[in-house]
Design an enzyme around this catalytic site. Structure first.
Site, short mmCIF file in Angstrom:
data_model
loop_
_atom_site.label_atom_id
_atom_site.label_comp_id
_atom_site.label_asym_id
_atom_site.label_seq_id
_atom_site.Cartn_x
_atom_site.Cartn_y
_atom_site.Cartn_z
N HIS A 80 21.56 19.29 10.76
CA HIS A 80 22.96 18.89 10.80
C HIS A 80 23.80 20.16 10.89
O HIS A 80 23.24 21.27 10.96
CB HIS A 80 23.34 18.04 9.58
CG HIS A 80 23.21 18.73 8.27
ND1 HIS A 80 22.00 19.21 7.78
CD2 HIS A 80 24.13 19.04 7.31
CE1 HIS A 80 22.19 19.77 6.60
NE2 HIS A 80 23.47 19.68 6.29
N HIS A 82 26.30 21.48 8.81
CA HIS A 82 26.90 22.18 7.69
C HIS A 82 26.55 23.66 7.81
O HIS A 82 25.47 24.02 8.30
CB HIS A 82 26.40 21.61 6.37
CG HIS A 82 27.12 20.35 5.97
ND1 HIS A 82 26.61 19.45 5.07
CD2 HIS A 82 28.33 19.85 6.36
CE1 HIS A 82 27.47 18.43 4.92
NE2 HIS A 82 28.51 18.67 5.69
N ASP A 84 25.53 26.06 5.95
CA ASP A 84 24.32 26.68 5.41
C ASP A 84 23.08 26.39 6.25
O ASP A 84 21.99 26.91 5.96
CB ASP A 84 24.10 26.26 3.95
CG ASP A 84 24.06 24.76 3.73
OD1 ASP A 84 24.59 24.02 4.57
OD2 ASP A 84 23.50 24.32 2.71
N HIS A 85 23.24 25.59 7.31
CA HIS A 85 22.12 25.29 8.20
C HIS A 85 22.28 25.85 9.60
O HIS A 85 21.34 25.79 10.40
CB HIS A 85 21.92 23.77 8.28
CG HIS A 85 21.49 23.17 6.98
ND1 HIS A 85 20.19 22.79 6.70
CD2 HIS A 85 22.20 22.89 5.86
CE1 HIS A 85 20.12 22.31 5.48
NE2 HIS A 85 21.34 22.36 4.94
N HIS A 157 22.56 11.57 4.78
CA HIS A 157 23.41 12.61 4.20
C HIS A 157 24.86 12.16 4.40
O HIS A 157 25.13 11.09 4.96
CB HIS A 157 23.13 13.95 4.88
CG HIS A 157 23.71 15.13 4.18
ND1 HIS A 157 23.84 15.23 2.81
CD2 HIS A 157 24.20 16.30 4.68
CE1 HIS A 157 24.37 16.39 2.50
NE2 HIS A 157 24.62 17.06 3.61
N ASP A 225 18.68 17.71 2.83
CA ASP A 225 20.04 17.17 2.79
C ASP A 225 20.05 15.66 3.04
O ASP A 225 20.57 15.19 4.05
CB ASP A 225 20.92 17.89 3.80
CG ASP A 225 21.24 19.31 3.38
OD1 ASP A 225 22.42 19.62 3.17
OD2 ASP A 225 20.30 20.12 3.27
N HIS A 284 15.60 24.15 -0.35
CA HIS A 284 17.02 23.85 -0.35
C HIS A 284 17.55 23.64 -1.77
O HIS A 284 18.10 22.60 -2.11
CB HIS A 284 17.33 22.63 0.53
CG HIS A 284 18.78 22.51 0.90
ND1 HIS A 284 19.66 21.74 0.19
CD2 HIS A 284 19.50 23.07 1.90
CE1 HIS A 284 20.85 21.82 0.75
NE2 HIS A 284 20.79 22.63 1.78
#
Length: 322
Positions: A80, A82, A84-85, A157, A225, A284
């Protein structure tokens, strides 16, 4: 033509069992990088191909620490969008470009992939290689590459998010005696072994004429997530390695996990137990969880083969001996 065995039989390829699958969990952090924990990223290497899943901040450093190069990465999958990814992507693209890469890079991700990546490329506008975008259209979708496939499956998520399985199917062993008995021309053997059907001189030759039953391949399933879902369970079955989010280990964080649609270490362990996974790596972690290993006694009571993975955890997966 009578295809009797010649004095010198041409060598038939052993197939993909010659190759092992290298897996490295580059970063295990969620939300923000820490001095001892980079953000989420997984890299796998098989038969000369490199596949990256997620590209959080610090991915390049984690690759260097592992001793791997970003230049030969062929495919990047995003769970996805976000930060942090995906926040490590612009820098990674620039590094690949500075390494004089020219081969196209395949990108797989949820709808919006092209828009998101092109926005990030504001700071990486000129690349000497082409980006090929493959947006996931369905709740489950398979992408085929030479020698393996990538299965994407929707999870739960607070934004559109997918898990991934890398699957290496393994055909049956080539049966030379059957090929000879059926007068199959020698020059067709290799193509049949690779799964190709061939028509020649009015005769159709199919792989099942020369191959035994399919053998067990290799599978790695990666999912983060999300709340626990049936799609995780169905897609994790048969995985040789299961990598799942373990965002929280603190017993009082279940409400927060549900609110933000994340998964606790214990919920991940229950999924691994249900699918009878050979091994589970947790990843994670919340920045608030400094020492995930301190919760592993309870996790292992649910699933004994669970590991609180750290950055750089690696494994070589091989095909089963016969």
């Amino acid at each position: 033509m009578n295809c009797s065995e010649p004095e010198s039989m041409p060598e038939v390829s052993r197939g993909n069992e010659e190759y092992m699958l290298d897996v490295c969990l580059l970063g295990t952090g969620g939300m923000m990088p820490l001095p001892y924990r980079w953000l989420t990223s997984l890299m796998m290497r098989y038969n000369g191909k490199s596949i990256l899943i997620d590209c959080g901040e610090g991915t390049q450093i984690a690759l260097r620490e592992k001793g791997w190069s970003p230049k030969p990465i062929d495919i990047i999958c995003f769970t996805h969008y976000h930060a942090d990814h995906i926040s490590g992507l612009p820098g990674l693209l620039l590094t690949m470009g500075n390494a004089e890469r020219t081969e196209p890079l395949f990108l797989i991700g949820p709808k919006g992939l092209t828009r998101v990546v092109n926005a990030l490329r504001t700071i990486a506008p000129e690349l000497p290689f082409r980006l090929e975008f493959m947006e996931i259209e369905d709740s489950e979708q398979t992408f085929y590459f030479e020698g393996f496939r990538i299965d994407a499956f929707k999870v739960n998520h607070n934004v559109l998010c997918y898990g991934y399985s890398l699957v290496i199917d393994r055909t049956g062993r080539f049966d030379k005696d059957r090929a000879i008995a059926q007068n199959i021309p020698l020059k067709l053997w290799g193509r049949l072994q690779k799964g190709e059907s061939i028509e020649q001189d009015g005769v159709k030759y199919t792989p099942d004429m020369v191959l035994g039953a399919a053998r067990k391949g290799l599978k790695v399933t990666y999912c983060t997530d999300t709340r626990p879902t049936d799609t995780i369970i169905s897609n994790s079955k048969g995985a040789d390695l299961l990598i799942l989010e373990g965002m929280y280990g603190e017993p009082d964080k279940l409400v927060k996990a549900k609110e933000h649609r994340h998964m606790t270490m214990y919920e991940a362990a229950k999924i691994a137990r249900e699918v009878q996974a050979p091994q589970l790596w947790l990843t994670h972690y919340s920045p608030s969880m400094n020492r995930p290993e301190q919760y592993m006694d309870e996790v292992k009571r649910i699933f004994p083969r669970a590991v609180a993975a750290k950055d750089g955890r690696s494994i070589e997966l091989n095909f089963e001996e016969e």
